[in-house]
Design an enzyme around this catalytic site. Structure first.
Site, short mmCIF file in Angstrom:
data_model
loop_
_atom_site.label_atom_id
_atom_site.label_comp_id
_atom_site.label_asym_id
_atom_site.label_seq_id
_atom_site.Cartn_x
_atom_site.Cartn_y
_atom_site.Cartn_z
N CYS B 104 8.08 19.59 -11.61
CA CYS B 104 8.35 19.07 -10.27
C CYS B 104 9.85 19.09 -9.99
O CYS B 104 10.29 19.40 -8.88
CB CYS B 104 7.82 17.64 -10.13
SG CYS B 104 6.04 17.53 -10.22
N ASP B 505 -13.12 -4.13 -5.32
CA ASP B 505 -12.97 -4.01 -3.88
C ASP B 505 -13.78 -2.78 -3.47
O ASP B 505 -14.17 -1.97 -4.31
CB ASP B 505 -11.48 -3.83 -3.56
CG ASP B 505 -11.24 -3.54 -2.10
OD1 ASP B 505 -11.86 -4.22 -1.27
OD2 ASP B 505 -10.47 -2.62 -1.80
N ASP B 694 -7.22 -2.08 -4.23
CA ASP B 694 -6.18 -1.15 -3.82
C ASP B 694 -5.39 -1.61 -2.60
O ASP B 694 -4.29 -1.14 -2.37
CB ASP B 694 -6.76 0.23 -3.56
CG ASP B 694 -7.43 0.31 -2.21
OD1 ASP B 694 -8.20 -0.63 -1.92
OD2 ASP B 694 -7.19 1.26 -1.45
N ASP B 698 -5.88 -7.20 -1.13
CA ASP B 698 -6.29 -7.51 -2.50
C ASP B 698 -5.17 -8.11 -3.33
O ASP B 698 -5.41 -8.56 -4.45
CB ASP B 698 -6.78 -6.25 -3.21
CG ASP B 698 -8.02 -5.67 -2.55
OD1 ASP B 698 -8.86 -6.45 -2.13
OD2 ASP B 698 -8.13 -4.43 -2.47
#
Lengths: 67, 814
Positions: B104, B505, B694, B698
């Site tokens: 990268c 969740d 996420d 939450d």
């Protein structure tokens, strides 16, 4: 055996030099990015056109990022 | 179509998706338009070799609404993070999201080098780069856009101080570790000479010399490398605690002092090699621990991106871009469609749809008309809104949610590390025994009292005991990292081994959090393809999550005139001279007249497409379950854990997902406070809870649960407050992690049992004067070695069943 009187102190001197080089390397930032330096040699940096089927892509450089 | 993975990011390519990119002469499939655009930009730039070089898959490119990059060109915004070099160029340190491996850095540096006057250096470990540019040749927003083009997101962070601190810490520990390693090896050479000499005979002058050499070699270890142990021990003693650092420091100092005494007086025995090895192994464990911590901090550093830095203020003299922090309640601001709201307030003018996922976790937008209250961090989708500012910064609802975190963490149940619990008893016991031994031998034979008390202290050297936990944890942490689970807090492994209930969740955790197209039910006289094409044409260019689903439709889209978002209802436009609508059945009924059409049965989410003559067809949109979510839940249940769904979304939506996954316990419509309350109620009942989530809604419950996991694509605040991070997004890593945690617990227990057993055996022998010093030294070293080797078994046994890498990638270089 008397040579040990010379060799052992000599080994200490060599060790001191090794430690000094190690400290210099760390302090000059050579260990800052271990993740990268280990792989750098694997990447071709020469910029020569590759003998791959996409040599034409190299000619088209710059067109893709005009914006 | 055969199952295929995206060549760019490795996610499965959804059925029917067709985003090919020709890379080195081969057509490669991509999963989404985002990845296609990024891969094309990389190949078009002549940087296709990136795909040969990389050792990790790239991050999935998103096409979601993004911040307006031009904001970063404003001097008021740049003042915070840009500095001017002596040669007139500007420089900034940026955080780069999406870096996965060394290739990268290569890609980014090559790509940005094409911009005139730009220089960039990327640090892969810290996910940061330093970029400098000529202000008269290129704008910062152009540079940021160049990052986006190849799939990375660069943003200023404003935490340079913390980063410098990390860098200093890293260097200091590396120096200590390296020095200890070099000294340990040399002292080991001398020790081999001494041990052999003890067997085969050696002149006293050589013994003295080797001892003096070892003494010199060990001084730097004791006086420099091991200093962190002394200061930690001293700190803990001052507050009246006995942690493991106390016996560690005692062992190092006493063994060294005794050895020096022996060297000076030419009596007794020396332990220099043991001191060096002990310090080195402990430093190694600490260094690895620190690296894990830094890596996580780098992953979660991009906290600032929740709200945009700039707002458009409407003043007497027209519209003006100003930094958000300069807004005051009562100001009027303009929020364009697709932008994030910078503050709490009320809508003054305009009607739009706003995604409040940041507050509720629900992805479906909420209609907002003049007079409605809106919150910072929510995203305006449809039309420009004029908003009167009510609160900014710490007084917003968003900040209030984040404040719940502090409260939740304060009452969170904690388990002290096993080794530290033992340490207190151990130190006290050893000191008492030594004192008793010294007193007893003083009565029997004063000349032997000193050396025997010393051998008791050395033989009980807590090497094995203090290495037992860190070595096992270091190995297990590495194993979890291979699964894509990054540990952020120290207690994760210990707690994971004993959790009884896993709470998930829904949106973005069990599901992918992205809308996709499902079934199409065309009306008579039209085919499904045509229904999709017209639907996609109507949704083209809209920012709504549903519109993103239609981006998967390829082919020639008919032109649409007077395209318009009907707030809370759907979209409308004119195709081929005829008005069309797509959205709720009520919207169609208003256009076509007649009764509201009844969607196909099954309780799923359907959009009605129609024109003035009536219904043309139904299109299903759905948020798909994550691949392998079902298997993960089944495996967790098989491990004896209870699973539960706790969602902020509509109860009906929660029920659908729970049924699809066969979960018996589920709740919908839970606000952030409700979620936290539910977990605390379970904890009050004695259960230990693992929370997986996420969203920002939450965050409180993630902080309050015994142990928590945030999904890798979660927003930054969530990642920052979770105990661990599931970077791979593969839920199957969870049962694997629980198994590794349980095995780690077993190994730690074995190690502690061995270390304590060894001491129980050795202390009486040493106290009676039966342990010669060389045997004490060998026992010390070998007991440590056994502990380390036992910990390494963790890496070996967890190899089968791990997630395979991508076939086209080189194995990762460790």
């Amino acid at each position: 055996m008397e040579s040990l009187y010379l060799l052992i102190p000599l080994s200490l001197v060599v060790l001191a030099i090794a430690v000094a080089i190690f400290f210099w390397a760390v302090n000059s930032g050579q260990y800052d990015d271990i993740d990268r330096e280990g792989e750098r040699i694997l990447f071709d940096e020469d910029g020569q056109p590759q003998s791959t089927p996409t040599a034409a892509d190299d000619d088209a450089q710059g067109e893709g990022r005009g914006d | 179509m055969a199952e295929q993975d995206c060549y760019h990011c490795g996610l499965p390519v959804p059925a029917g998706a067709d985003y090919p990119v020709t890379i080195q002469g081969l057509a490669r499939a991509m999963c989404c338009p985002g990845c296609q655009a990024v891969a094309s930009a990389i190949v078009d730039g002549g940087l296709h070799r990136f795909y040969d070089f990389r050792s990790q898959l790239s991050a999935t490119a998103t096409t979601d609404q993004q911040q307006v990059l031009e904001h970063y060109d404003l001097a008021a915004v740049q003042a915070d993070f840009v500095h001017r070099n002596e040669d007139g160029t500007l420089a900034a340190d940026l955080f780069v999201g999406g870096i996965t491996c060394a290739a990268c850095a290569w890609l980014i540096e090559r790509h940005l080098a094409k911009l005139p006057g730009v220089a960039v250096t990327v640090n892969v470990s810290s996910h940061r780069c330093r970029v400098s540019w000529q202000p008269d040749q290129v704008k910062l927003s152009t540079i940021l856009q160049a990052f986006e083009d190849i799939g990375y997101r660069a943003r200023p962070l404003g935490d340079e101080a913390a980063e410098q601190q990390r860098s200093r810490e890293n260097k200091a520990w590396l120096l200590r570790l390296g020095l200890a390693g070099l000294s340990m090896m040399q002292a080991g050479h001398a020790a081999i000479g001494l041990y052999f000499g003890a067997y085969t005979g050696i002149d006293d002058e050589w013994v003295a010399m080797l001892r003096w050499v070892s003494l010199v070699l060990t001084i730097p270890v004791v006086c420099y490398s091991a200093t962190p142990f002394y200061s930690a021990a001293w700190r803990s003693l001052k507050v009246g605690h006995l942690v493991m650092d106390v016996p560690v420091s005692l062992a190092i100092i006493l063994a060294f002092v005794a050895s020096v005494w022996a060297t000076l007086t030419n009596t007794g025995e020396v332990y220099y090699d043991s001191v060096g090895m002990f310090a080195f192994l402990l430093l190694l464990a600490r260094y690895l621990e620190m690296q894990v911590r830094h890596r996580n901090e780098h992953h979660t550093a991009s906290l600032v991106q929740l709200i945009p830095p700039v707002a458009i203020r409407i003043g007497d003299d027209g519209e003006q871009a100003v930094p958000v922090k300069s807004l005051v309640p009562g100001d009027r601001i303009l929020v364009a469609s697709g932008e994030t709201l910078p503050c709490d307030g009320t809508v003054v003018r305009g009607a739009s749809e706003v995604v409040e996922a940041v507050l509720t976790g629900e992805q479906s937008p909420v209609a907002k008309h003049p007079g409605a209250a809106v919150s910072a961090g929510t995203v305006n989708l449809a039309n420009p809104l004029e908003i009167r500012v009510a609160a900014i910064g710490v007084s917003t609802r968003l900040a209030a949610i984040l404040n719940l975190v502090g409260a939740a963490e304060a009452v969170k149940p904690r388990r002290a590390a096993v080794a530290d619990r033992i340490a207190g008893w151990f130190v006290a016991g050893v000191l008492l025994i030594t004192a008793a031994v010294a007193a007893t031998w003083y009565l029997i034979d004063p000349s032997r009292a000193f050396w025997i008390s010393l051998s008791v202290l050395v033989v009980t050297c807590p090497c094995a005991l203090s290495l037992a936990t860190p070595t096992a944890l270091a190995v297990a942490t590495g194993e979890l990292r291979k699964l894509g689970l990054l540990i952020r807090k120290g207690h994760v492994l210990e707690t994971l081994a004993v959790v009884e209930r896993v709470i998930f969740d829904k949106t973005g955790t069990l599901t992918q959090g992205r809308m996709r197209l499902g079934a199409v039910v065309p009306a008579a006289g039209i085919d499904g393809e045509e229904v999709l094409v017209r639907g996609a044409a109507l949704e083209r260019g809209a920012a709504h999550p549903i519109a993103h689903a239609f981006a998967a439709v390829t082919g020639q889209l008919p032109p649409v005139e007077q395209q318009q978002v009907v707030v809370g209802q759907g979209v409308s436009g004119i195709i081929a001279g005829e008005p069309h609508v797509l959205g709720k059945p009520e919207l169609l009924a208003r256009l076509a007249g007649g009764p509201v059409a009844e969607p196909p049965p099954g309780g799923r989410q359907w959009l009605a497409l129609g024109n003035a003559r009536g219904l043309l067809g139904w299109i299903e949109v759905k948020d798909e379950l994550r691949p392998r979510a079902g298997q993960a839940l089944a495996e967790l249940t098989a491990l004896g854990l209870q699973v539960e769904l706790l969602s902020g979304d509509r109860p009906a939506a929660a029920a659908t997902v729970a049924t699809a996954l066969g979960m018996a316990e589920w709740r919908g419509g839970a606000a952030p406070e409700d979620k936290l309350q539910r977990v605390q109620q379970l904890q009050a009942g004695g259960q230990r809870v693992l929370m997986v989530g996420d969203g920002i809604n939450d965050v409180p419950v993630l902080s309050g649960a015994d142990v928590s996991v945030a999904m890798g694509d979660a927003v930054d605040v969530t990642r920052l407050h979770a105990d661990s991070l599931l970077v791979s997004g593969d839920l199957e890593a969870l049962p694997a992690a629980v198994r590794i945690a349980r095995r780690t617990e077993t190994i730690i227990r074995q190690n502690l049992a061995w270390a304590l057993g060894y001491n129980l055996l050795a202390i009486p022998l040493a106290a009676m004067g039966y342990v010669p010093p060389w045997a004490a030294a060998i026992g010390m070293s070998s007991s440590s070695l056994i502990v380390v080797v036992n910990a390494l078994r963790l890496a070996r046994t967890s190899r089968p069943g791990q997630r395979g890498g991508h076939p086209q990638l080189r194995p990762q270089l460790a």
